[in-house]
Design an enzyme around this catalytic site. Structure first.
Site, PDB file in Angstrom:
ATOM      1  N   PHE A 149       1.129  -1.063  -0.090  1.00  0.00           N
ATOM      2  CA  PHE A 149      -0.048   0.057  -0.031  1.00  0.00           C
ATOM      3  C   PHE A 149       0.959   1.292  -0.019  1.00  0.00           C
ATOM      4  CE2 PHE A 149       0.609  -0.712   4.499  1.00  0.00           C
ATOM      5  CZ  PHE A 149       0.954   0.656   4.926  1.00  0.00           C
ATOM      6  N   LYS A 173      -1.243  -7.797  -8.636  1.00  0.00           N
ATOM      7  CA  LYS A 173      -2.138  -7.616  -7.707  1.00  0.00           C
ATOM      8  C   LYS A 173      -1.737  -6.643  -6.747  1.00  0.00           C
ATOM      9  CE  LYS A 173      -3.039  -8.612  -3.846  1.00  0.00           C
ATOM     10  NZ  LYS A 173      -3.532  -7.570  -2.784  1.00  0.00           N
ATOM     11  N   GLU A 176      -5.144  -4.020  -1.791  1.00  0.00           N
ATOM     12  CA  GLU A 176      -6.327  -3.322  -1.884  1.00  0.00           C
ATOM     13  C   GLU A 176      -7.050  -2.001  -1.110  1.00  0.00           C
ATOM     14  OE1 GLU A 176      -6.056  -6.424   1.509  1.00  0.00           O
ATOM     15  OE2 GLU A 176      -5.106  -5.981  -0.614  1.00  0.00           O
ATOM     16  N   SER A 226       5.941  -6.811   4.163  1.00  0.00           N
ATOM     17  CA  SER A 226       6.552  -7.062   5.450  1.00  0.00           C
ATOM     18  C   SER A 226       7.103  -8.520   5.581  1.00  0.00           C
ATOM     19  CB  SER A 226       5.144  -7.303   6.454  1.00  0.00           C
ATOM     20  OG  SER A 226       4.540  -8.346   6.133  1.00  0.00           O
ATOM     21  N   CYS A 281       9.798   1.486   3.435  1.00  0.00           N
ATOM     22  CA  CYS A 281      10.741   0.469   4.165  1.00  0.00           C
ATOM     23  C   CYS A 281      12.077   0.932   3.838  1.00  0.00           C
ATOM     24  CB  CYS A 281      10.777  -0.787   3.257  1.00  0.00           C
ATOM     25  SG  CYS A 281      11.398  -0.584   1.454  1.00  0.00           S
ATOM     26  N   GLU A 382       9.310  -3.461  13.184  1.00  0.00           N
ATOM     27  CA  GLU A 382       9.291  -2.525  12.128  1.00  0.00           C
ATOM     28  C   GLU A 382       7.773  -1.692  12.469  1.00  0.00           C
ATOM     29  OE1 GLU A 382       9.477  -2.010   7.454  1.00  0.00           O
ATOM     30  OE2 GLU A 382       8.445  -3.965   8.264  1.00  0.00           O
TER      31      GLU A 382
END
Length: 499
Positions: A149, A173, A176, A226, A281, A382
């Site tokens: 995202f 993909k 969402e 992640s 990240c 994180e």
């Protein structure tokens, strides 16, 4: 309410599963959009479209591919603001940050435009009498990308432009949580002349992900997200015989030596820790202050952090926007509220921040935690939010040992005026990307992005030369041809005969 559909076979395809996911404006907290969540059968349809397109795209000329990519690059450039607006509306980041994301994605499109050079093979002649050996690279077939995202345009552009330039077809993909940018990217590709089925977009959750990981016609999977999910993607896809690059989480450290320019280091720490609300990240989430500079450095960071303007991404005055969801906002806040009990000094607590007129948004202010221990939650996890932790060490060696003890190895940075120390650091540190007086060392498009340890699962980094190798496979051709002068009597190939 706006509805986001799939993009399959060169056209918009309405969701047929009956499952929908909410898409929220993080600045207001309101659900503005619903996105179709694909069933396994819908994923099968997208893969079938990609497989059918590969029959011709996989053998298309480099000239055809690059001409389309050049047109695509021009369209992306013309629609920068449109893409950025979708990112702001669904992710929440400020418009300038969203524009920066688009710009970094364009770097990879530009790399893909030069694929003719990247795909050149090698030739050795006369390895034996009249024997030549050539090495070439060919596409894999249908490949898939599963993207996060936090960069809904940039990370997809790290994947599919290079993949299709190499002759593959692609099923994307996207997250969402903010799906609209990915659809616009696909629509612009079609406008540029990309044949139907070469790029497909299916939205969904774990059902769609698992369908891609198990599908026998998907040859490779790229992932950014992640660490727990990266490990799952790598394990599952590998078990199904697929090539995998799965980029995971991070805890990026910035080592500040006593000789560093502390003003420059403080500026860098604030921009790298709090930019994009810390949802990246490559954010610097841990500063390691060496020697007696800790107090002064923390004071400078605090002074700068307190001046950051937080507000909706549509406001030009905003420098930092909200977090993606309320649940994520609450999770980030929990690390701050529990920090003091684990021994940290809470220098800035942003958990109570609100924005007038947008009280239902997913707001959190900037937090700064000092004298954090390595066994605290705020250090070990994180956080993925605007929380910067500061650790203290007495020496350079202690700082390096601390950083190398982390299970993550994505990126790191050192701030110093000492070239010798910087050289030691870049050789001794256990991370995939290193910055010297550069806080966010994200490589340019023609070098590859990727970490070490629990920040990467798989052998290939993303984009750059590693990306080209990931989306192709090598073939070696050994050839022997008879000399025309040795042709049978009566056959004249136009060559003089030896007498």
């Amino acid at each position: 309410m706006k509805t986001v559909s799939h993009w399959i076979g060169g056209k918009s395809v309405e969701g047929a599963s009956g499952d929908w996911g909410p898409v929220t404006d993080p600045a207001t907290g309101a659900v503005t959009t619903q996105v179709a969540l694909a069933s396994t059968e819908e994923v099968d349809t997208a893969v079938a479209a990609a497989k059918a397109a590969y029959a011709t795209w996989g053998t298309s000329s480099l000239a055809q591919r690059t001409s389309i990519l050049f047109r695509y690059r021009a369209l992306l450039d013309a629609h920068r603001d449109d893409i950025a607006a979708l990112i702001t509306a669904e992710h929440g980041k400020v418009h300038t940050d969203a524009l920066g994301e688009v710009a970094r994605g364009l770097e990879i499109v530009e790399l893909a435009c030069g694929i003719t050079t990247q795909l050149k093979g090698e030739l050795s002649t006369q390895v034996s009498s009249r024997v030549d050996v050539a090495s070439i690279r060919q596409p894999l077939g249908v490949v898939a990308g599963i993207t996060p995202f936090n960069f809904p345009a940039m990370v997809p552009m790290w994947m599919f432009p290079l993949a299709i330039a190499c002759g593959n077809t692609f099923v994307l993909k996207p997250s969402e949580k903010d799906p609209s940018a990915a659809v616009l990217l696909a629509e612009l590709a079609a406008e540029a002349g990309l044949p139907d089925g070469v790029l497909n977009v299916v939205h969904g959750d774990k059902v769609a992900v698992d369908a891609l990981l198990a599908h026998p016609d998907v040859a490779a999977v790229s992932f950014v997200g992640s660490t727990p999910i990266a490990r799952y993607i790598h394990t599952t896809a590998s078990a199904n015989g697929k090539r995998v690059q799965a980029l995971g989480g991070a805890k990026n450290h910035m080592l500040v030596l006593p000789d560093a320019d502390l003003d420059a280091a403080a500026d860098a720490a604030v921009s790298a820790a709090y930019g994009s609300a810390g949802e990246r990240c490559m954010a610097i989430s841990a500063v390691v202050a060496v020697g007696a500079i800790g107090d002064e450095l923390v004071a400078k960071i605090r002074e700068r952090a307190e001046k950051i303007t937080i507000g909706p991404g549509t406001d030009p005055a905003s420098e930092m926007g909200p977090l993606i969801t309320r649940a994520h906002r609450d999770k980030v806040a929990s690390y701050v509220t529990g920090a003091a009990a684990q021994g940290a000094e809470v220098v800035l607590d942003g958990t109570g921040h609100t924005v007038e007129g947008y009280e239902d948004g997913h707001w959190i202010g900037l937090s700064l935690l000092d004298k954090v221990s390595t066994d605290s939650d705020a250090y070990r996890d994180e956080i993925f939010g605007p929380v910067l932790v500061v650790l203290r060490t007495e020496t350079y060696e202690e700082g390096v040992e601390l950083i190398n003890s982390s299970p993550f190895g994505n990126g790191t940075a050192i701030f110093t005026r000492d070239g010798g120390a910087a050289r030691r650091f870049q050789l001794e540190i256990e991370a995939g990307m290193v910055g010297v007086n550069v806080p966010i060392p994200v490589p340019v498009g023609y070098h590859s992005f990727g970490g070490w340890k629990d920040s990467l699962f798989g052998d290939h980094h993303i984009y750059g030369n590693d990306g080209v190798h990931f989306y192709t496979r090598g073939k070696v051709v050994t050839t022997r041809w008879p000399d025309p002068a040795d042709a049978p009597t009566g056959v004249d190939l136009g060559f003089p005969r030896n007498h």
